[in-house]
Structure formats: structure tokens, C-alpha cells
Design a protein around this motif. Structure first.
Motif, PDB file in Angstrom:
ATOM      1  N   ILE A 686     -57.334  50.210 -34.567  1.00 35.32           N
ATOM      2  CA  ILE A 686     -56.860  50.797 -33.326  1.00 35.32           C
ATOM      3  C   ILE A 686     -55.479  50.080 -32.718  1.00 35.32           C
ATOM      4  O   ILE A 686     -55.404  48.626 -32.915  1.00 35.32           O
ATOM      5  CB  ILE A 686     -58.089  50.467 -31.941  1.00 35.32           C
ATOM      6  CG1 ILE A 686     -59.081  51.204 -32.293  1.00 35.32           C
ATOM      7  CG2 ILE A 686     -57.361  50.750 -30.897  1.00 35.32           C
ATOM      8  CD1 ILE A 686     -60.105  50.829 -33.357  1.00 35.32           C
ATOM      9  N   GLU A 687     -54.542  50.587 -32.283  1.00 33.27           N
ATOM     10  CA  GLU A 687     -53.136  50.024 -32.084  1.00 33.27           C
ATOM     11  C   GLU A 687     -52.928  50.221 -30.637  1.00 33.27           C
ATOM     12  O   GLU A 687     -53.536  51.389 -30.132  1.00 33.27           O
ATOM     13  CB  GLU A 687     -52.153  50.730 -33.046  1.00 33.27           C
ATOM     14  CG  GLU A 687     -52.226  50.337 -34.518  1.00 33.27           C
ATOM     15  CD  GLU A 687     -51.158  50.806 -35.124  1.00 33.27           C
ATOM     16  OE1 GLU A 687     -50.889  50.129 -36.465  1.00 33.27           O
ATOM     17  OE2 GLU A 687     -50.445  51.839 -34.985  1.00 33.27           O
ATOM     18  N   TYR A 688     -52.248  49.635 -30.060  1.00 28.03           N
ATOM     19  CA  TYR A 688     -51.880  49.791 -28.391  1.00 28.03           C
ATOM     20  C   TYR A 688     -50.242  49.950 -28.288  1.00 28.03           C
ATOM     21  O   TYR A 688     -49.653  49.305 -28.951  1.00 28.03           O
ATOM     22  CB  TYR A 688     -52.578  48.992 -27.461  1.00 28.03           C
ATOM     23  CG  TYR A 688     -52.143  47.483 -27.553  1.00 28.03           C
ATOM     24  CD1 TYR A 688     -50.855  47.061 -26.814  1.00 28.03           C
ATOM     25  CD2 TYR A 688     -52.549  46.646 -28.484  1.00 28.03           C
ATOM     26  CE1 TYR A 688     -50.520  45.955 -26.864  1.00 28.03           C
ATOM     27  CE2 TYR A 688     -52.050  45.175 -28.664  1.00 28.03           C
ATOM     28  CZ  TYR A 688     -50.684  44.951 -27.662  1.00 28.03           C
ATOM     29  OH  TYR A 688     -50.499  43.642 -27.861  1.00 28.03           O
ATOM     30  N   TRP A 698     -45.769  49.357 -31.337  1.00 35.75           N
ATOM     31  CA  TRP A 698     -47.120  49.512 -31.557  1.00 35.75           C
ATOM     32  C   TRP A 698     -47.776  48.323 -31.973  1.00 35.75           C
ATOM     33  O   TRP A 698     -47.122  47.720 -32.975  1.00 35.75           O
ATOM     34  CB  TRP A 698     -47.603  50.899 -32.298  1.00 35.75           C
ATOM     35  CG  TRP A 698     -47.355  52.144 -31.535  1.00 35.75           C
ATOM     36  CD1 TRP A 698     -46.241  52.857 -31.627  1.00 35.75           C
ATOM     37  CD2 TRP A 698     -48.486  52.933 -30.735  1.00 35.75           C
ATOM     38  NE1 TRP A 698     -46.442  53.985 -30.639  1.00 35.75           N
ATOM     39  CE2 TRP A 698     -47.709  53.786 -30.326  1.00 35.75           C
ATOM     40  CE3 TRP A 698     -49.457  52.527 -30.002  1.00 35.75           C
ATOM     41  CZ2 TRP A 698     -48.253  54.885 -29.335  1.00 35.75           C
ATOM     42  CZ3 TRP A 698     -50.390  53.546 -29.315  1.00 35.75           C
ATOM     43  CH2 TRP A 698     -49.634  54.584 -28.888  1.00 35.75           C
ATOM     44  N   GLN A 701     -54.395  46.154 -32.404  1.00 41.42           N
ATOM     45  CA  GLN A 701     -55.275  45.652 -31.359  1.00 41.42           C
ATOM     46  C   GLN A 701     -56.872  45.304 -32.162  1.00 41.42           C
ATOM     47  O   GLN A 701     -56.989  44.182 -31.829  1.00 41.42           O
ATOM     48  CB  GLN A 701     -55.899  46.930 -30.345  1.00 41.42           C
ATOM     49  CG  GLN A 701     -56.943  46.454 -29.242  1.00 41.42           C
ATOM     50  CD  GLN A 701     -56.511  45.957 -28.267  1.00 41.42           C
ATOM     51  OE1 GLN A 701     -55.301  45.719 -28.003  1.00 41.42           O
ATOM     52  NE2 GLN A 701     -57.495  45.702 -27.397  1.00 41.42           N
ATOM     53  N   TYR A 721     -51.024  50.611 -21.045  1.00 39.36           N
ATOM     54  CA  TYR A 721     -51.587  50.668 -22.108  1.00 39.36           C
ATOM     55  C   TYR A 721     -51.733  52.317 -22.571  1.00 39.36           C
ATOM     56  O   TYR A 721     -51.934  53.242 -21.602  1.00 39.36           O
ATOM     57  CB  TYR A 721     -53.107  50.264 -22.254  1.00 39.36           C
ATOM     58  CG  TYR A 721     -53.272  48.663 -22.501  1.00 39.36           C
ATOM     59  CD1 TYR A 721     -53.112  48.238 -23.803  1.00 39.36           C
ATOM     60  CD2 TYR A 721     -53.350  47.860 -21.331  1.00 39.36           C
ATOM     61  CE1 TYR A 721     -53.288  46.835 -23.789  1.00 39.36           C
ATOM     62  CE2 TYR A 721     -53.608  46.612 -21.475  1.00 39.36           C
ATOM     63  CZ  TYR A 721     -53.614  46.092 -22.643  1.00 39.36           C
ATOM     64  OH  TYR A 721     -53.676  44.682 -22.816  1.00 39.36           O
ATOM     65  N   PHE A 723     -53.275  53.948 -26.295  1.00 37.63           N
ATOM     66  CA  PHE A 723     -53.990  53.616 -27.570  1.00 37.63           C
ATOM     67  C   PHE A 723     -53.854  54.677 -28.783  1.00 37.63           C
ATOM     68  O   PHE A 723     -53.678  55.925 -28.317  1.00 37.63           O
ATOM     69  CB  PHE A 723     -55.253  53.497 -27.463  1.00 37.63           C
ATOM     70  CG  PHE A 723     -55.626  52.191 -26.607  1.00 37.63           C
ATOM     71  CD1 PHE A 723     -55.616  50.955 -26.929  1.00 37.63           C
ATOM     72  CD2 PHE A 723     -55.920  52.651 -25.095  1.00 37.63           C
ATOM     73  CE1 PHE A 723     -55.860  49.936 -26.116  1.00 37.63           C
ATOM     74  CE2 PHE A 723     -56.210  51.650 -24.232  1.00 37.63           C
ATOM     75  CZ  PHE A 723     -56.313  50.375 -24.468  1.00 37.63           C
TER      76      PHE A 723
END
Length: 1308
Positions: A686-688, A698, A701, A721, A723
Motif C-alpha cells: 500500500i502506497e500513499y 508516492w 505505507q 491522502y 492510496f
């Protein structure tokens, strides 16, 4: 000459299925040959119930065979039978509805030539309805008459729907509803389906479904059922027409929307009341009542139906009372509302119960099923071929429910009224024949019938007297695979029935025993044919009228095998994969290999490459996933092998990202995984993105296991944010998913303070405070700033604070030199301060140390190593962080020579508070000076007073050269040069020599001691024409140095070959040789040089290895014909062995030499020569010298003399010496011994090379900052304060005055 026998090939199938088919083919060959008289047989006829298209011609089939064959009946036959010829009796005739059908009186009816098939012409004006009826065909010849089934002709019908007025259906929500179709009666019955105006099928479910009668049933109606285009369609397949019922309208009312106006307009107001929609238990809509009956015929499909109303929608379940539903024949259709049992039998009779159930209750219905049966054969009568006087029987047995009745006919006439035959007797279902004669030939019909149908079968009795005949072609060739059954055909005919015998070979005995199977039709079966089964087989058929035989040939072939089968493969997308299929087969068979994918042909794609024994797929894609089968076929057998191809790839990106549970500091993220592409997903990343502070960037997370599709995420304040999710499997990472929607968190005061806070002064009077700023998302809100605070440690001062913008440094000025400070940096924004930060200790700026180390002592350990001690300086005088001590040392003079030589200054750094250190790499028998300085972060302090020490003698280096000249019959002259590095006072030389014979074996060794002042020697009393090997070295009082080797040969006597030419100064070698291998070693490499005597253009190689090791020699090729090479990548402080050889000359290489690489040296850093004040001083001295030279030049031009040379000889400064103009290196002082001639191509170690004999101590203990290095030519390099001097061209002890240019160069 015997005629050549032509053989016909026949392959014998090997599978069980093929065997059965083959036997069936052989059995069919037992029919009476058509060249013999036989009664007629019906071969083809139309079905009993024949529904025809009224728009097309009617064709009623009736085909027969016989001898003579039946033909078209003539008018004369029926009316003038007594006048009919023999051919008139071979006829086809028809009856219609039980009476003769005269086709000649109907122009629309014709009969096909040589056939009994009727063609009724409808397309030219005929009416199909006029020809409805029951038709029967009779085929007749002189031996009897055969009849067909009763063929019922009916034209198909597709009538129109009757017009009717359809009222709209107004239904309350939740009630049941039935929409009736009531299609017109057609022939055959139509297929019913429901559609809308757009010709789209209406969706059906457990709630809404179509019954077997075509009606549409609603268990309960819902508002979405409201529509005006419920249309029932009837499709009549025979006429390819579809009939449409008028649309039916349904209006569903809910209680919430019901109002008085609508209620007043409804005709049936009782339907609606004030009651809300309520649930109700099931009620069966069809069938009605609690029980019903059903009759079905054996072999048909049994269909039972139950449709129920109720809310919630009922679920249907089926059971059979007192038994189980038949396995493998039971199916459920129409959402389990229909029970389907295929191929029913009497055992399926019984009571079947359907149960409709919902949450409020249940309803059930019992259907009593009775299975009846139309007649079916148990034993159908079969044709009889008898010879005159034989007996036989015709058996006709059938069964059914009810039991069918059996009746017999003879030539189409009931047997009771047929002409009598004394040989015939009827006994129920059997006719017994005794002592038949030729007139007994006839066709008998057996009719088995009950109320559900009938069976009719023709069987003839043909009385013939025929000798045996074999119908199988002569010399037929059979080929079978080894270990498979072999079936050899011997189709025969004869009356009486012949006996069959089989023989193998020309004179073989009759075949008997368990290894053979003899079939009634004459076939010989060899269950397991072996190689020795091959050969000629003879079939003999005999009866009382004669005998006949036939030969057939049998060949046994090797089986086809796949010796390397395709294997399971896993391949990444866009890769390449190959399947192998290597076969072994009989050499006389031609195999063909076919590849299938998923039991179908390969795709028509250029990516599939089929080779001789492999299949290659290029640029594999997902659609190539599947099972690949290699099938190998020959004319006799077939084998196959399969393998699965699994195409794997990175997973497809997740999709449908959804944010839920939004809170100030957390949120829930969920997603749907993409296709894993045959490789399980191991985890999700998971990236944010923070669109507020770092749009487009990015950040990682978290990540979760591949089985998880939701995650609870912690959030930071004041971050916008969004995602995205990345799926990961063993192949790699998927493309990122599409970003989720954005979520902006509320602002808050900072949660954390800057990291890596430090306080380090850049000047003696300041303090530079630095820190790592917070990232955008760490600010937690707008207006990020920092509060910087400091105070002097251990002093009762208040904190001094400033607030600065979002920077990373603040400088405090006016501080004392190198004092400790307490420092802290706190983050704040518009909403408040971060938590109280922790304190760190820093120091203000450093200054140079004030004092030099004292009590410097030197302890000489050996000729190349010394240990130096000193007292530490007081820490207060360091005025900074103590980094260590530097030892400066340099060679003043070599004690073995009268001249002095200035060697560069070397520096060793010892980290920390050490008070001693080791000085490696010293030259033996030399005078040195050193001093010690303390070092802090600012620089070096003052130097201690110079300390003088001397190194003791060491062993010398090898002599600089060894030459052997003036060979005679019994003597050789040896000349040599003194060692380049005596390392002490030479005491003597040692010469050892020994002869070498033609096999390169060494003789006895002779040793001679030579005084140190000698430089040549004549060896006498040697053997003529003999090769000698010489070993030569020098000694000091410490011991012997390394030796130099050489070989030479005394000349032959007058009886031998020519002597060397007069004037040849050197002995010509008998063989090519490599000698005087010398090495100059550094820490990680070494210069290897040698002398070569022999043919030109030799290609050399260098072999080396660790001394004393049993490992194989390592080999390096020398480019060209050079006589030197640089070995690289050596280990410091390691002894190596080395030798040189020439390519193409077996066993031709030099003797071994041993050298040791230098230890890891301590760092040598730039001394005061790099300091500005020193450079300025040297420039001033150079300027003075220049002025002096100019004055001298002017005075000389005026005729005066100025003794510059004498003064400079008397006051020679070792720090200022001329520079070599050719290579830019500094010269050295030298005595006369330094200038003795060197050998050609010889490269000896410089006086700065660390030799193994100089010291055995490891340099690991000599300090931490050892940075000294060697150039690839063996010279030592480093950071020195002193410079080299130019060595005089001759052996003078003093140098001439340097030129101004060279003097200036010495300061650069």
C-alpha cells in the motif's frame, strides 16, 4: 516360373473398441453372396411415424436386396398374373390404409427405378393432406416376399393462435401469478418460450419460471415485474415458423402506493385491502391437489414438475418414497422445479414426492409414476440358410408391458392362411423346420404388439446346396503390432455350413490350443501376437460338397513408443517454451506426429513452431495456457502423451479501491485483487500520495499478506491522502492500481521534533546547530517553524532560544573555543508546539593544538621495523576533539654508502589516544629521524624535537647481474655486479654450480666462497660440451641475500660441431632459455622481469601461486614479446612463487623465484610542504637563489670568477636537490657502486621495496592510517613533505649546484 503373388495389406486394430467393430464387419460378411438365389430383405425404410413438411415432396423409402432383385410391379402382374413372365414376379408393391395402392392411377406418385421408394409430388400441385395414411411396402422375388413396417404419413401443422381478448393483470405485491400461454395444437407440438417486444428472453429464476405446459409462473410478484410486453412464442420446427401470442400486461401494486383513485377504477376491489404485504407459506400452483399419476414408456425421459407459490419464494426438493432417485440418470432443471430421469425402466415406477418449503412452512405433492413398455426384442428372428434335408428354427421373442402378442406371417400373408409347407411347424414364438427342401424357401415375418406399439421383423429361410467358398481375398497381408491381438479373416459361405480349420506354414499342422481363438465366422484370433507369430496362415473350409483353402500373411511390427514425453512447464508471459516428443518406431512404418492443445488443433498462429520432435511456442501469452498433447500415428497404432503448460506473469493490478471508517488519525482501505496469472499473490503493498505537500510522489505505507484485501491505516494530520495498491507474486510486482479517492486529515500540532540534532563549531568562536527538518506530512499543519535553544554545559546559565523558519541550521556566534553546549530543537506550527524535545550535547569550534608530545623514544626491533613511544599531551591543550597522533619520519643516510640520499618524508597516523606505534618498511643499515604531532579536528599541533635512530644491517639483495663469458673446452668466465641494496657491509659472495645432462637432470653441487671485493672469476677444470647451472648471492654479517641464477655451456672438442665465432662475447645457449627472473613487489601487485635467449617472436606467459601452497599455478599471458609483466590483485603481506615460460615450447620455463608483497602500509599524509607558510618560505628562498645566480652570471660575463660550486659542495642542502629532466623524478645520492652496469632487461627491486628478508612482521599492528602505496613499476608513492634529488650521472659523491629551474621544481 511361379506367378508372383500380390498381397493386399490390412492393418489390425489393437483397441477393444476397434476389435468389436472389426468382428461386426466380419459377421456381416456371412450374408448369402449376391450371386446366389436368396429371398428379398428390406434394407432401408421410412420411420413408423413419419411427419412430413407439407410444402415439400413426400419421399417414402423402401429399399431391398435379393436374388433376383425385386423390381417395379407391372399392371399385367395384378390383372393377368397367369400371363406374367418370370421377371414379373420380382416386384415392389405398396398398400395404403390396408388396400393396394395403385401408383399408376396417380400422376403425382412415382417409384424410383430399381427401388421401392415412393415420391409424391407436392410441389407441383399436390396436397400433402390428401396423402395422409398408413403405408406398407412389399418386396417380392421367386423365393419369397418381405414387408416393411406400417409407415404412418402425417403432414406437420403450425396453426395460428386463436384471437382472444386479454385483460391486463393487476396484482398486489407478494401475490402469485400465472400467465397462460395456451399455444395452438400443432404437429409436432411446438417449443414454447417467453420474450419481450425487443425479442429478449425474459429472465427466469426460482421466483419466476416457465412450466412444462408453457405457462409462466410467478411464486410471488415484485414491483419490477410490472411490464406490458409478456409475449408467449411457439416455434414449430418442421415448418420453421414461430407464432406469437398477443402481449400480456402485468401491473404490480404495492400497498404504500395504493390510493383511493386507483382502487375505484379497479374491477376487482376485493384483491386490495388495507393489509400490508405479508409473508405466507407455500402453496402448489401445479400440479394441483395432493396426488396425481403419470404414465411413461420404457426408454423415454420422465419429466415431473412442481411449481409453488409463497413468500419468501419456496425451495423445491424431490424424493422417491421407499427408494432412492436413480444415480447417474437423475437431473434437476428449472431451478429444481423439474425432476428429469432419462432412459426410464420398470424399476423407476413408484411414488415421487416434491416438497416446497420456505421459512413459514411447506407443501408437498405425490406423483405416482407407472412405467409401461412398448414391445422390445429379446430374440429377433434371424435369416436361415439350410441345405436340403437339414433342420432349423426361427425364434421370435419379445417383451413389453403389457406382455406383447406374437403372430407369424409367411411372405406377408398370415401363416394360418398361407400355403402349407410340410416341413414347417409353428409353436408359439418358434417355427420349427424339418427336412427342408428347396421349395421351403420363404420370408417369414414376426409381429410382436401391445397397446403401446409393435415390432415387425423379416427373416428368410433359404434352402441351397452350395460347396464351400472363401470370401476373404487370397494372399491378404495382415500387419499388427507386437503383443497385440491378431485377427485373421476367413469369411466363408457354403450349404451345408462348412467346417473351418487353420494351419500355419506350407506343411504345418492344424492349429489348436489355448493360444488361439477360433470364431464361428471363421476368424482366427491370436490374442497376443509375438515376433514368432509372423508367417503364412492357411484357412481350409470343407463340407460334403467340397473343400477350399486360402492363404493369408501375418507381419509383426515393433510398437511405436514415446521415449521422451513432453513435461510440465511453467513459463513467464512473453517467454519461450518447448515440448519434446521423441519417438521410437518400427523402421517399416511411417509415423506422423500431431500436436493438440486442449484436445483440439493448435491455434493458427506463427508463434507455434512444430519441429521434427518438438513444439516451440514463441512469445507465450495467457491464452497459451493449457494441456498440450503429442499424438504419434502409424497405420497400425497410435500413442500419445500430454503435458500442461502454465503461463505465469505478474499479477494484474487491484481495482475498486474503497475508503471506509474515516477518522482523524485512521481509515480503512479495501480493494478487489486482480488476476494472479497462475502465480499466487504473496502480499499487497500500500502506497500513499500527499497531494498537499508532495503531489505526484508516492510513498510506502505498509504491506499485508496476499490473502487480505482490507487494511486499517494510521494517518497523520494535515495530509491530503490518496492510496494505491500493488499486488506482488513470485514473478514480480503488478502495475499500481488506480488511486483511491482523496482524504484530507485535519490539522494538529506537531507530534515529533526534528531528528539528528547536532552542535559543531565551524570556527573557534561559533557553534553551528543543525537538524534534519520535518517532512511535509510530519508538520501536522501550516506554519511549520523551529524553536532552537542552547546553553553552556556545566555552567548555571539560562536557555537562550530563537524561533526560526523551516530551515535546517542556526549559527551561534561569540562562543568560547571548544566548550560543551546543551542543545535542543522543538517543532511548532500554527496550532502549537510539539512535545518537549530531548537535549543533545554539542561543542563550539576547535583550534589548533598548543603543545607537542614529549618524551619521544624509539626502540629498533629489526632492520626494517622500529617502535616509537611518546607521552600524551594534556587534553586541555588539544583545544578540540583528539583524533590521534602523527609520526613523521624520514631516512637521513644509508650507512653502507658514503653518499647521503634524501628520501621522502613519510607519515603514519595513529587514531585515538595511543602513545606508541610501529614504523614499518625501514631500510636496513640506515640513519632515520622522526617527530610526533598531536591532531584534532582543526589540524596538527607543533612537532616534537627530531629523534635520530639507526637500523641494523640486513641481508643484501641479489647481485645486480651475473654474466658468463669466454667459454672454452674446460673453463668459463663469470662476471657480476654488487647488490643494488647491500643493506650492510658485504663480507663475501657465494657461488654454487652443478652440471645438467640432456634429460635435464642435475649433477653434484659445487660451492665456492669469493671475497667481497672481487667482481669476476674464471672457473677451470670443467667438462667439455656440458651445460652448467650457476647460483650466485652476496652475504653480510647478518646472512645471505637472494640468489641470481644463470646457465652456460662449455664448447665441444674438435670432433664436434663448430665453436662459437671469434669475438662472440657471450656463450650461445644450447636451448632457448629464460633467466634472471626478478620481481619488484608492492602491496597488491608486482613487476616481473626476465631475460630471454632464443628464437625471436616468443610468446611468454607468467605462472604464479602462493608459496608453499599445493594449489595449481595461475597463468597470465604476456602481450607481445615483452620481457616484463605486472601481476595485479595480489594479497598484501603474502609470499608468492613465480616463473616465466614460453608458449609452444613444452617444459620450457624459468626457475622459480619467490617474492613477498608489501604489508598494508600506514597512511602517509602531506607534511608541512603543503602548508601555506612553508610554501611562502620556499618561494622566498628560491627568489634569493635566483638573484644570486643573476649576479653570478653578470660577474662571469665581466670576466670574474665566483666559486659557487665549491660553496655549494661545502654547504649542500639535502632538501634542495635537482630534478631529473627526463622523467620528473628526484635524484638520489649514490656512490660508485650504484653505477655498475645492469643486465639487459633486468628489473631489480628499488631500495624502497619491502622485501620478505627485511622483516617478517605484519603491518597490521603498525597503526591505523597506513596509506602508502606502490606504483605499478614498483616505486613507492604517498604524501610526503620532502622531495627526491637527482642522482649524478657519474659516481661523484657530491652534486653540482642545481639550476634555477630545477631548484624551483623542487618546491612545487
Amino acid at each position: 516360373v511361379q506367378p508372383k503373388i500380390m498381397m493386399k495389406k490390412m492393418s489390425i486394430p489393437t483397441s477393444k473398441t476397434s476389435l468389436v467393430l472389426f468382428l461386426c464387419q466380419i459377421i456381416s460378411a456371412l450374408d448369402v453372396p449376391l450371386d446366389l438365389s436368396q429371398p428379398p430383405t428390406i434394407t432401408q425404410q421410412s420411420p413408423k411415424d413419419y411427419i412430413v413438411d407439407p410444402r415439400e415432396n413426400i419421399v417414402i423409402q423402401c429399399e431391398a436386396k435379393g436374388k433376383p432383385p425385386p423390381r417395379l410391379v407391372t399392371y399385367i402382374f395384378f390383372y393377368f398374373m397367369y400371363k406374367c413372365s418370370w421377371t414379373c414376379r420380382n416386384t415392389f408393391s405398396w398398400t395404403r390404409n390396408g388396400t393396394h395402392f395403385d401408383i399408376d392411377k396417380d400422376a403425382q406418385v412415382t417409384m424410383k427405378p430399381n427401388s421401392g421408394t415412393l415420391v409424391i409430388n407436392i410441389m407441383n400441385g399436390g396436397k400433402a393432406e390428401a396423402y395422409e395414411g398408413v403405408y406398407q411396402c412389399t418386396a417380392r422375388n421367386e423365393r419369397g416376399a418381405a414387408i416393411s413396417n406400417n409407415i404412418v404419413i402425417r403432414p406437420s401443422r403450425s396453426p395460428l393462435w386463436t384471437k382472444e381478448k386479454l385483460e391486463p393483470n393487476h396484482v398486489r405485491e407478494g401475490d402469485s401469478l400465472v400467465l397462460h400461454c395456451r399455444p395452438p395444437v400443432g404437429l409436432p407440438p411446438p417449443i414454447i418460450f417467453w420474450m419481450d417486444n425487443a425479442f429478449q428472453r425474459l429472465p427466469q429464476s426460482e421466483r419466476v419460471s416457465q412450466g412444462l405446459n408453457g405457462d409462466l409462473y410467478f411464486s410471488n410478484v415484485q414491483p419490477e415485474d410490472t411490464r406490458e410486453d409478456y409475449i408467449c412464442y411457439a416455434r414449430f420446427n418442421h415448418t420453421q415458423t414461430i407464432q406469437q401470442k398477443q402481449p400480456i400486461s402485468v401491473k404490480v401494486f404495492s400497498m404504500d402506493s395504493l390510493n383511493d383513485t386507483i382502487a375505484a377504477n379497479l374491477s376487482d376491489t376485493d384483491i386490495y385491502g388495507a393489509k400490508p404485504v405479508t409473508e405466507r407459506q407455500p402453496v402448489l400452483l401445479t400440479p394441483t391437489g395432493s396426488t396425481s399419476t403419470k404414465v411413461e414408456l420404457r426408454g423415454n425421459v420422465l419429466l415431473l414438475e412442481c411449481i409453488a407459490a409463497g413468500l419468501p419464494t419456496p425451495v423445491i426438493r424431490w424424493i422417491k418414497e421407499g427408494g432412492e432417485l436413480p444415480a447417474n440418470r437423475t437431473f434437476f432443471e428449472n431451478f429444481k422445479k423439474t425432476l428429469k430421469i432419462i432412459d426410464v425402466s420398470e424399476a423407476d415406477s413408484g411414488n415421487y414426492k416434491c416438497i416446497a418449503r420456505n421459512t413459514l412452512g411447506s407443501a408437498h405433492h405425490v406423483i405416482s409414476v407407472t412405467v409401461k413398455a412398448a414391445p422390445y426384442w429379446i430374440t429377433a428372428p434371424r435369416n436361415l440358410v439350410l441345405s436340403p434335408g437339414e433342420d432349423g428354427t426361427l425364434i421370435c421373442r419379445a417383451n413389453g408391458n403389457p406382455k406383447p402378442s406374437i403372430s407369424w406371417l409367411a411372405n406377408g400373408v398370415p401363416i394360418a392362411i398361407a400355403p402349407e409347407d410340410p416341413s414347417r411347424k409353428v409353436d408359439g414364438d418358434t417355427i420349427i423346420f424339418s427336412h427342408v427342401q428347396e421349395r421351403s424357401s420363404a420370408v417369414y415375418q414376426c409381429n410382436a404388439s401391445n397397446e403401446y406399439g409393435y415390432l415387425l421383423s423379416n427373416a428368410f429361410v433359404n434352402v441351397l446346396a452350395e460347396p464351400p467358398r472363401i470370401l476373404t481375398p487370397a494372399n491378404k497381408l495382415y500387419q499388427v503390432i507386437a503383443d497385440s491381438p491378431a485377427l485373421l479373416d476367413c469369411a466363408y459361405f457354403g450349404s451345408p455350413k462348412p467346417e473351418i480349420e487353420w494351419f500355419k506354414g506350407v506343411k504345418g499342422s492344424i492349429l489348436r490350443g489355448n493360444e488361439y481363438i477360433f470364431h464361428d465366422n471363421g476368424t482366427l484370433e491370436i490374442p497376443v501376437a509375438q515376433k514368432n507369430s509372423a508367417g503364412t496362415y492357411t484357412c481350409v473350409a470343407r463340407n460334403e460338397l467340397g473343400k477350399i483353402q486360402n492363404e493369408v500373411q501375418l507381419e509383426i511390427k515393433d510398437p511405436t513408443m514415446i521415449i521422451k514425453q513432453p513435461e510440465y512447464k511453467v513459463i513467464q508471459r512473453y517467454g519461450q517454451v518447448s515440448f519434446e516428443c521423441i519417438i521410437k518406431h518400427d523402421s517399416t512404418l511411417l509415423p506422423t506426429i500431431t500436436w493438440l492443445k486442449d484436445n483440439d488443433e493448435l491455434p493458427d498462429d506463427d508463434r507455434f513452431l512444430v519441429g521434427k520432435d518438438n513444439l516451440t511456442i514463441m512469445n507465450v501469452t495467457d491464452k497459451d495456457d493449457g494441456t498440450y498433447t503429442c499424438i504419434v500415428n502409424t497405420t497400425l497404432d497410435s500413442v500419445s502423451a500430454s503435458a500442461v503448460l502454465t503461463v505465469v506473469a505478474r499479477p494484474n493490478p487491484p481495482f475498486d479501491l474503497e475508503l471506509t471508517g474515516q477518522l482523524e488519525r485512521s481509515i480503512d482501505l479495501s480493494w478487489i485483487p486482480g488476476d494472479e496469472n497462475n502465480s499466487p499473490i504473496t502480499n499487497f503493498v500500500i502506497e500513499y500520495e500527499d497531494a498537499l505537500h508532495e503531489p505526484g510522489v508516492w510513498h510506502y505505507q505498509t504491506e499485508v499478506p496476499g490473502t487480505q484485501t482490507t487494511v486499517h491505516l494510521k494517518l497523520s494530520p494535515y495530509v491530503n491522502y490518496s492510496f494505491r495498491v500493488i499486488a506482488v507474486n513470485k514473478i514480480g510486482r503488478s502495475q499500481p492500481s488506480e488511486p483511491s479517492e482523496q482524504y484530507l486529515t485535519k490539522s494538529a500540532s506537531p507530534d515529533e521534533n526534528p531528528a539528528n540534532v547536532q552542535g559543531i563549531g565551524s570556527e573557534p568562536d561559533n557553534l553551528v546547530i543543525t537538524w534534519e527538518p520535518l517532512k511535509g506530512f510530519q508538520s501536522n499543519g501550516p506554519g511549520l517553524q523551529y524553536k532552537v535553544s542552547w546553553r553552556q554545559k556545566d555552567v548555571d546559565d539560562e536557555w537562550t532560544s530563537v524561533i526560526v523558519a523551516n530551515v535546517s541550521k542556526y549559527i551561534v556566534s561569540g562562543t568560547p573555543t571548544f566548550v560543551p553546549y546543551e542543545i535542543k530543537v522543538q517543532a511548532l506550527n500554527d496550532l502549537g508546539y510539539a512535545p518537549e524535545p530531548s537535549e543533545v550535547i554539542g561543542h563550539s569550534g576547535e583550534d589548533l593544538p598548543m603543545v607537542a608530545p614529549g618524551n619521544v623514544q624509539v626502540h629498533v626491533i629489526n632492520s626494517t621495523l622500529a617502535k616509537v613511544h611518546w607521552d600524551p599531551v594534556p587534553l586541555k591543550t588539544v583545544r578540540g576533539h583528539l583524533q590521534g597522533y602523527k609520526v613523521y619520519y624520514w631516512k637521513v643516510q644509508s650507512l653502507s654508502r658514503r653518499s647521503r640520499r634524501h628520501v621522502e618524508q613519510k607519515i603514519l597516523t595513529f587514531r585515538g589516544n595511543k602513545t606508541f606505534g610501529m614504523l614499518p618498511g625501514l631500510e636496513p643499515y640506515s640513519s632515520y629521524k622522526l617527530n610526533v604531532r598531536v591532531v584534532n579536528g582543526k589540524g596538527e599541533g607543533p612537532a616534537s624535537p627530531d629523534k635520530v635512530f639507526r637500523t641494523p644491517e640486513g641481508v643484501p639483495s641479489s647481485p645486480s647481474f651475473l654474466k658468463i663469458t669466454n667459454p672454452t673446452l674446460d673453463s668459463l668466465t663469470l662476471e657480476w655486479g654488487s647488490p643494488t641494496h647491500p643493506n650492510g657491509v658485504l663480507t663475501s659472495y657465494t657461488l654454487k654450480f652443478q652440471p645438467i645432462n640432456n634429460t635435464h637432470e642435475l649433477g653434484p653441487l659445487v660451492e665456492i666462497r669469493i671475497p667481497a671485493n672481487e667482481s669476476s672469476l674464471i672457473l677451470k677444470n670443467l667438462n667439455y660440451s656440458t651445460r652448467y647451472k650457476f647460483y650466485f648471492n652476496a652475504q653480510t654479517s647478518v646472512g645471505s641475500g637472494s640468489q641470481i641464477t644463470e646457465e652456460a655451456v662449455t664448447i665441444m672438442d674438435e670432433a664436434g660441431i663448430l665453436r662459437p665465432a671469434v669475438g662472440a662475447g657471450k656463450v650461445q645457449p644450447l636451448y632457448p632459455r629464460i633467466r634472471n627472473v626478478t620481481t619488484a613487489a608492492a602491496e597488491t601487485y608486482a613487476n616481473i622481469s626476465w631475460e630471454y635467449e632464443g628464437p625471436d617472436h616468443a610468446n611468454f606467459y607468467v605462472e604464479y601461486g602462493v608459496a608453499g601452497s599445493k594449489e595449481d599455478w595461475k597463468k597470465e599471458i604476456v602481450n607481445g614479446s615483452r620481457s616484463f609483466f605486472v601481476l595485479k590483485g595480489l594479497t598484501p603481506g603474502t609470499a608468492y612463487k613465480v616463473r616465466v615460460g614460453a608458449e609452444g615450447l613444452s617444459g620450457f620455463r624459468s626457475s622459480e623465484d619467490v617474492f613477498e608483497t608489501g604489508p598494508a602500509m600506514a597512511s602517509r599524509q602531506v607534511d608541512i610542504a603543503t602548508q601555506g607558510w612553508f610554501i611562502g618560505l620556499m618561494c622566498a628562498v628560491a627568489l634569493l637563489i635566483l638573484i644570486l645566480l643573476i649576479v653570478c652570471f653578470i660577474r662571469r660575463n665581466k670576466g670574474g670568477k665566483y666559486p659557487v660550486k665549491e660553496k655549494e659542495d661545502a654547504h649542500a642542502d639535502p632538501e634542495i636537490q635537482p630534478m631529473k629532466e627526463d622523467d620528473g623524478t628526484f635524484g638520489e645520492y649514490s656512490d660508485a657502486e650504484d653505477h655498475k652496469p645492469l643486465k639487459k632487461g633486468s628489473r631489480t627491486p628499488s631500495d624502497r621495496t619491502v622485501k620478505k628478508e627485511d622483516s617478517d612482521d605484519s603491518l597490521v599492528d603498525y597503526g591505523e592510517g597506513v596509506n602508502g602505496q606502490f606504483n605499478e613499476d614498483g616505486s613507492f608513492i604517498g604524501q610526503y613533505s620532502g622531495k627526491k634529488e637527482k642522482e649524478p650521472a657519474e659516481g661523484n659523491e657530491s652534486s653540482e649546484a642545481p639550476s634555477p629551474v630545477n631548484a624551483m621544481n623542487s618546491f612545487v
